[in-house]
Each structure stands twice: as structure tokens, then as C-alpha cells.
Design a protein around this motif. Structure first.
Motif, PDB file in Angstrom:
ATOM      1  N   VAL A   1      69.577  14.054  35.362  1.00  0.00           N
ATOM      2  CA  VAL A   1      68.620  13.913  34.263  1.00  0.00           C
ATOM      3  C   VAL A   1      69.190  12.938  33.244  1.00  0.00           C
TER       4      VAL A   1
ATOM      5  N   ASP B   1      68.389  10.936  29.349  1.00  0.00           N
ATOM      6  CA  ASP B   1      67.596  10.951  28.123  1.00  0.00           C
ATOM      7  C   ASP B   1      68.002   9.751  27.284  1.00  0.00           C
TER       8      ASP B   1
ATOM      9  N   LYS C   1      65.630  12.416  43.850  1.00  0.00           N
ATOM     10  CA  LYS C   1      65.074  12.776  42.541  1.00  0.00           C
ATOM     11  C   LYS C   1      64.807  11.528  41.705  1.00  0.00           C
TER      12      LYS C   1
ATOM     13  N   GLU D   1      61.616   9.763  42.683  1.00  0.00           N
ATOM     14  CA  GLU D   1      60.445  10.455  42.140  1.00  0.00           C
ATOM     15  C   GLU D   1      60.258  10.126  40.666  1.00  0.00           C
ATOM     16  N   THR D   2      61.359  10.018  39.926  1.00  0.00           N
ATOM     17  CA  THR D   2      61.277   9.723  38.490  1.00  0.00           C
ATOM     18  C   THR D   2      60.788   8.304  38.243  1.00  0.00           C
TER      19      THR D   2
ATOM     20  N   SER E   1      57.181   8.151  38.761  1.00  0.00           N
ATOM     21  CA  SER E   1      56.409   9.215  38.121  1.00  0.00           C
ATOM     22  C   SER E   1      55.403   8.663  37.117  1.00  0.00           C
TER      23      SER E   1
ATOM     24  N   SER F   1      54.319  10.851  34.748  1.00  0.00           N
ATOM     25  CA  SER F   1      54.483  11.762  33.618  1.00  0.00           C
ATOM     26  C   SER F   1      54.844  10.994  32.359  1.00  0.00           C
TER      27      SER F   1
ATOM     28  N   HIS G   1      56.509  11.933  29.739  1.00  0.00           N
ATOM     29  CA  HIS G   1      57.907  12.128  29.380  1.00  0.00           C
ATOM     30  C   HIS G   1      58.823  11.239  30.208  1.00  0.00           C
ATOM     31  N   GLN G   2      58.573  11.202  31.530  1.00  0.00           N
ATOM     32  CA  GLN G   2      59.402  10.373  32.397  1.00  0.00           C
ATOM     33  C   GLN G   2      59.210   8.887  32.105  1.00  0.00           C
TER      34      GLN G   2
ATOM     35  N   ILE H   1      61.340   7.961  29.085  1.00  0.00           N
ATOM     36  CA  ILE H   1      62.757   7.833  29.440  1.00  0.00           C
ATOM     37  C   ILE H   1      62.985   6.552  30.233  1.00  0.00           C
ATOM     38  N   ARG H   2      62.096   6.277  31.196  1.00  0.00           N
ATOM     39  CA  ARG H   2      62.239   5.070  32.001  1.00  0.00           C
ATOM     40  C   ARG H   2      62.148   3.819  31.127  1.00  0.00           C
TER      41      ARG H   2
END
Length: 628
Positions: A433, A435, A552, A555-556, A559, A561, A563-564, A567-568
């Protein structure tokens, strides 16, 4: 008497507002002016401040709307983004084709953070072939399918060399105004078919006419292939050693040559081809043809006897087998020719090697397939244009290395997996993860770590991301780099179109397949392992952990999303150089695939096309309309 006013020679009457409306307009104008000039200073007056501090903020400090920039004459000027080009996106990849592609950061050209600037597509010269089912293929579907499989190989090989191959038929010949004159001559089959393919070529226009058993069998820098790739053929030319295998010329000269030939019917009836010496006056005859292989009947009978015994058999089953064996032989010759061009081997580039092993696993499989010996019914036989070729020996495969940096060396082919900066950060710091706070704590030294490591040997220390991205773009899409390297995006689990990039069948396995598991050809025991692994070697448990983390990360990166995405975006903003490299490589690969698919869509109904055309092909005559 009232005064008569004149305007442009014509009388007109002035009308004035009533006096009461004049006083009202004057009062409104004066009030508006006082508000604009004294609104800011009113807050300094104690009495006003005492009143306004008890008012809501929206009333105490009203917002005066401003004019939109589009209609505000006093707004500063701004550049508009360039218009979106047709066919400039597929999936998430978007691009803009422009000569300014070497600009370090695409957003300075496109004014769009997600759109990569790519070099304009190179013009592909047309190369034509003529196909009519042979007597054997008219009787047997198996023979016809085998013939069209070889035509498919012809199309793919010439496409990989930078041409646009087109298969013509009788329909194009009929559209030529000279067709009726040829039919009136009542010629024998061989010369009649020869003239039919010339008529089809003359109907299409300038370009190259090739037999479908003529293949480019040399590197991209071969002089003959470079000349043909220019697409400018001032004289009608044939090549002495290739007989009637290949011609090039302009449309006017092509049809003039046909007219001259049919004006001499007696000479035509004595020959089977316009490449006969009787018609030498029609051509400039060139003796240099070392970059092209012609698998003509005489050559097959002389050098490939075991194939000839089946290929020229009257039995359809044997004839079909002969074509399949010939196709395997040609494919093997194309791959061994590629291996001779890149005789120093394949370098699977592996920057930041400690935790990047999982990113290059597919690249290592591709390198193993490229360097192994292909299936070959005649392992000791050479291509027609290379009588002294170097044979492929499975016990002495080409060298595969995993250098930590990109090395631009003659005779060395580079394969690279370009990771998204999110992928790089997650793997190198062993985090599932991320951030924004963690990304910022990496500091200046943690920015653009992948492209810094990649270009370390080329540019050394102390060079910014701008210069590094320019060198990377040249390695991916430059005139030299495009054909001496392959750059994949690390977030894709498999990659298509590899056969079309190299021009021959690459053996498939579970990693390099088109999304499905297939039995390796040949078996894994024959596939060479990397000859020289550089950098740390991870244990199986460490590799398993990194594979799970990479899953993982993929997928991020893909994504939707919110939120993702935030971050990206933070990771991309902190690693502008790595992000630009990833977007450029992704867009370049996506455009290359789209270009081929559009061409395949236009050619799907003709012989040798991929999909249905590859196996069973055309045979409903269609007229090809030339289009750029």
C-alpha cells in the motif's frame, strides 16, 4: 423651424429619452461607480466595520462575477490544446502524432497530462502479390489452406519490414483497361497468368510486385530493402537473380510495359514471364538482390528435394504437406536470419535488479524463444539468398544477459519491461500500500529511480530526467532504436503482436501466449536459460511474495476507484520522468497494434488474411481500392 440632420446624404431624426429617464440612468451610473471605487476602503471606516462584522460573509464581502476568459477582452491570452487526432486512442492509451515527439515531456506539447506525443507514422510502401488458386487447390481445401498459410507468412514478413502487403486477384486485373486486349491474344496459361498479375498491378498503381514466395531475408539496414522502403521508383526495375520474383516501378511505366509486351504477341507466346531477356528493354536490370529470398520452383527442386517430392505431387494430401513443410522452412530461415543480425544475443534490461525479477520474467521467456532453434524440416538448408548461412545449433544458443542498464551496441537486441512509477515504488520498497505522505518522504533521490538506473551507462550521474526521457524515447521509437529493441509495459500480463513485430512465428508458452496456456514448441528442455544472470538472485519465496505484490499493483494501476486514482496521481506527479517513459512506451505499443488491426480489418476478406482469411481465405473476388 427644427434642424434637419443628414447622415450619408440621407435625412434622419434624433430621438431622445424623456428627461425623467435621463435622470434615472445618470443616478444608476453614479451609484455603480462609487461602489467600485470605495468598496475596499469602506471596511476601514469604524462605523461600516461595526455593521459588517455582524453580517454573513456572503453579504459583507460579496463576490462580483467576472467575465469568462472567452469573452473578456482584458483576459490574458492562452494556448489551446491541439485537436484530438483520429485513431489516437485505444483503451487507456492516448497519443498525439507530431514531429516534436522528442520533447522531454509530452504535456508541454499536448497540454494534456495523459496524452503521449509519438513520432508520425512512417509511410509504408505498397507491395502487391497476385494469387489464384492452383489446379490442386481448386480440388482440395487442404491444399488451398496450406497455400494461404504461406501467403499469410508473406504478408507478415513484409509488414514487419515496414511495407504494406496487399494480395490481388483476377478482379483487379479485369479492371485494367488493357485486360480485353490481353484476352484477345489467347495466350497459354503461364504467360496469361503472368500478364494478369501485371494488369492487376497496373490497375493498383505505383509500388512493388512480388511473387508470394518472395521473402525479405535480411536485416532492416539491408541496402535493397532500404531502397524499396523509400517508395520512390523512378525506373521500372527487375532483379536479375530473382527472375520474375519481384519488380518495382511507377504506374505509368507499368502500363506502358504491358502495352509494349502485348504489341509483340509472337515473343509473348515463346516465354512464360516478362523477366525473359526478350523484354530486357522494358526494365532497368539490377544485379544486387542479396536482401531477398525467392523460393521458386527451380530452387525448391534443387536445394530442398524432400519438400519438392511432396509439394509437386499430384496427390492433394502430399501437396498440402509440402506447402506446410515449405512454410516451416521459410519461418525457420526468417528466425535464423534475425539471429544472425543480432549475433551478440539478447539483453533483457533489468534496472533496480533487487526486486525487479518478476517484471522481466516474460521478457526472459521471449528472449529464450527468440534465441532457440526453430522447427525446421531441413536444419542444414540455407535461404536461397544466403548459401553460406550460419546454422542454428541448439547446444550453442545466443547469449541472453540481464544488464542493469540499457546498452546500445551493434548486434545486440534489447528487451525492456517499463513499469509504472507506482509499480517501481511498491516493489523496490516492498510495500503493498502506498500513500502520498510516503511518496513525499522518499525525497529528491527517490524520484525517477527507474529511468535513472536505465540510462546510467549512457548519461552517468548528475543528469536530469528531461535528458534521460529523450534518450529513452529514441531507444523506443527512433529510426535505429525501434528495430533494435522491444519495450513492453510491465503491468500487462501478456503481449500480442510479437509475431508481427519480428515477422515470424515465435513459439508460444504459458507466459507469451495470447491469453491462453499452450504447449511450448519446442519443449522446455530445449529452451535455453539466460546465459548470464546479473545482479542478485532471489529465492523462490521472495519471488512468490513479489509476484503477489505485482498482482495487487496491477489492479491498483488500472483501478477506477477515486482513492486509488488520487494515490496514483500523487506518485506520477512525484516521478515525472518515469511516468513519461511509461506513457510513451504504452502509447507506442498501442498505436503499433492499432495500425496493424486497421489494416487487417481492411484486408480480412482476401487471401492470406489473419483469422478466417489465414485458414480458408478469400475466394469471393473483391476489388482492392488503394488508400493511404
Amino acid at each position: 423651424m427644427p434642424t434637419q440632420h443628414i447622415l450619408f446624404g440621407k435625412p434622419f431624426t434624433l430621438y431622445t429619452l424623456p428627461r425623467r429617464f435621463q435622470f434615472l440612468l445618470f443616478f444608476l451610473l453614479l451609484t455603480t461607480t462609487l461602489i467600485f471605487f470605495f468598496a475596499d476602503s469602506a471596511a476601514d471606516v469604524p462605523a461600516v466595520a461595526a455593521v459588517t462584522e455582524h453580517l454573513p460573509d456572503s453579504l459583507a464581502h460579496p463576490k462580483i462575477p467576472s467575465l469568462p476568459a472567452a469573452i473578456n477582452p482584458f483576459a490574458p491570452s492562452a494556448h489551446k490544446p491541439p485537436p484530438i487526432q483520429a485513431n489516437s486512442s485505444t483503451g487507456d492509451a492516448t497519443w498525439f502524432s507530431d514531429w516534436r515527439w522528442r520533447n522531454p515531456f509530452s504535456s508541454s506539447v499536448t497540454l494534456d497530462e495523459n496524452r503521449a506525443v509519438l513520432p508520425p507514422l512512417k509511410r509504408r510502401p505498397y507491395i502487391y502479390t497476385f494469387y489464384e488458386p492452383t489446379p490442386a487447390s481448386k480440388k482440395s481445401k487442404a491444399v488451398k489452406a496450406a497455400e494461404e498459410r504461406v501467403i499469410f507468412q508473406w504478408r507478415r514478413a513484409w509488414w514487419a519490414q515496414g511495407f504494406k502487403p496487399v494480395v490481388l486477384g483476377r478482379a483487379e486485373a479485369i479492371n485494367n483497361p488493357l485486360y480485353k486486349k490481353v484476352q484477345m491474344l489467347k495466350l497459354e496459361d503461364a504467360i496469361e497468368v503472368e500478364l494478369a498479375r501485371w494488369l492487376a498491378w497496373g490497375n493498383m498503381g505505383s509500388g512493388i510486385l512480388s511473387n508470394w514466395l518472395v521473402f525479405p531475408m535480411a536485416g532492416r539496414d539491408n541496402d535493397l530493402l532500404k531502397f524499396l522502403r523509400k517508395g520512390n521508383y523512378p525506373q521500372l526495375t527487375r532483379y536479375k537473380d530473382l527472375k520474375n520474383g519481384i519488380f518495382c516501378g511507377e504506374k505509368k511505366a507499368i502500363n506502358e510495359a504491358i502495352g509494349t509486351a502485348i504489341s509483340k504477341p509472337e515473343d509473348l507466346k515463346k516465354t512464360s514471364s516478362l523477366a525473359d531477356e526478350v523484354f530486357n528493354e522494358l526494365f532497368q536490370v539490377d544485379t544486387v538482390s542479396d536482401g531477398i529470398a525467392f523460393y521458386d520452383t527451380d530452387r525448391i527442386r534443387q536445394d530442398y528435394k524432400s519438400i519438392a517430392s511432396n509439394l509437386f505431387s499430384a496427390e492433394p494430401v502430399k501437396a498440402a504437406k509440402g506447402y506446410r513443410e515449405l512454410g516451416q522452412l521459410i519461418n525457420a530461415h526468417l528466425q535464423t536470419t534475425w539471429q544472425s543480425v543480432f549475433h551478440k544475443g539478447v539483453a533483457v534490461v533489468k534496472p533496480l535488479p533487487k526486486h525487479m525479477t518478476v517484471l522481466v520474467e516474460e521478457s526472459l521467456q521471449i528472449a529464450g524463444n527468440l534465441t532457440e532453434c526453430p522447427i525446421n524440416p531441413l536444419p542444414t538448408a540455407c535461404p536461397p539468398n544466403q548459401p553460406n548461412c550460419k546454422k542454428c545449433i541448439s547446444s550453442q544458443p545466443l547469449l541472453i544477459t540481464t544488464p542493469p542498464t540499457f546498452r546500445n551496441k551493434t548486434g545486440l537486441f534489447n528487451i525492456g519491461s517499463v513499469p509504472h512509477p507506482f509499480t517501481t515504488t511498491a516493489l523496490t520498497h516492498e510495500r503493498d500500500v502506498l500513500d502520498p505522505k510516503f511518496v513525499r518522504r522518499l525525497g529528491i533521490d527517490g524520484r525517477d529511480s527507474w529511468i535513472k538506473a536505465l540510462t546510467q551507462d549512457l548519461l552517468g550521474q548528475g543528469v536530469g530526467a528531461s535528458a534521460r526521457t529523450v534518450r529513452f524515447k529514441e531507444a523506443v521509437a527512433g529510426e535505429y532504436g525501434e528495430w533494435h529493441s522491444l519495450w513492453l509495459t510491465a503491468e500487462k500480463s501478456y503481449h500480442e503482436d510479437l509475431d508481427w513485430i519480428f515477422g515470424f512465428d515465435i513459439p508460444l508458452n504459458s507466459t507469451t501466449s495470447r491469453g491462453k496456456s499452450e504447449t511450448p514448441v519446442p519443449g522446455p528442455e530445449r529452451r535455453p536459460l539466460p546465459s548470464k544472470m546479473e545482479g542478485p538472485v532471489l529465492t523462490e519465496s521472495e519471488l512468490s511474495l513479489d509476484r503477489g505484490r505485482l498482482k495487487k499493483v496491477r489492479e491498483t494501476v488500472g483501478s477506477r476507484s477515486r482513492h486509488q486514482i488520487l494515490i496514483r496521481d500523487a506518485v506520477e506527479a512525484w516521478n515525472l520522468g518515469d511516468t513519461e517513459a511509461w506513457r510513451f512506451a504504452r502509447a507506442f505499443g498501442a498505436r503499433r497494434k492499432m495500425e496493424r488491426r486497421k489494416w487487417e480489418e481492411a484486408e480480412k476478406g482476401f487471401a492470406g488474411a489473419e483469422g478466417q482469411g489465414r485458414g480458408w481465405g478469400r475466394w469471393i473476388d473483391k476489388v482492392v481500392r488503394r488508400g493511404d
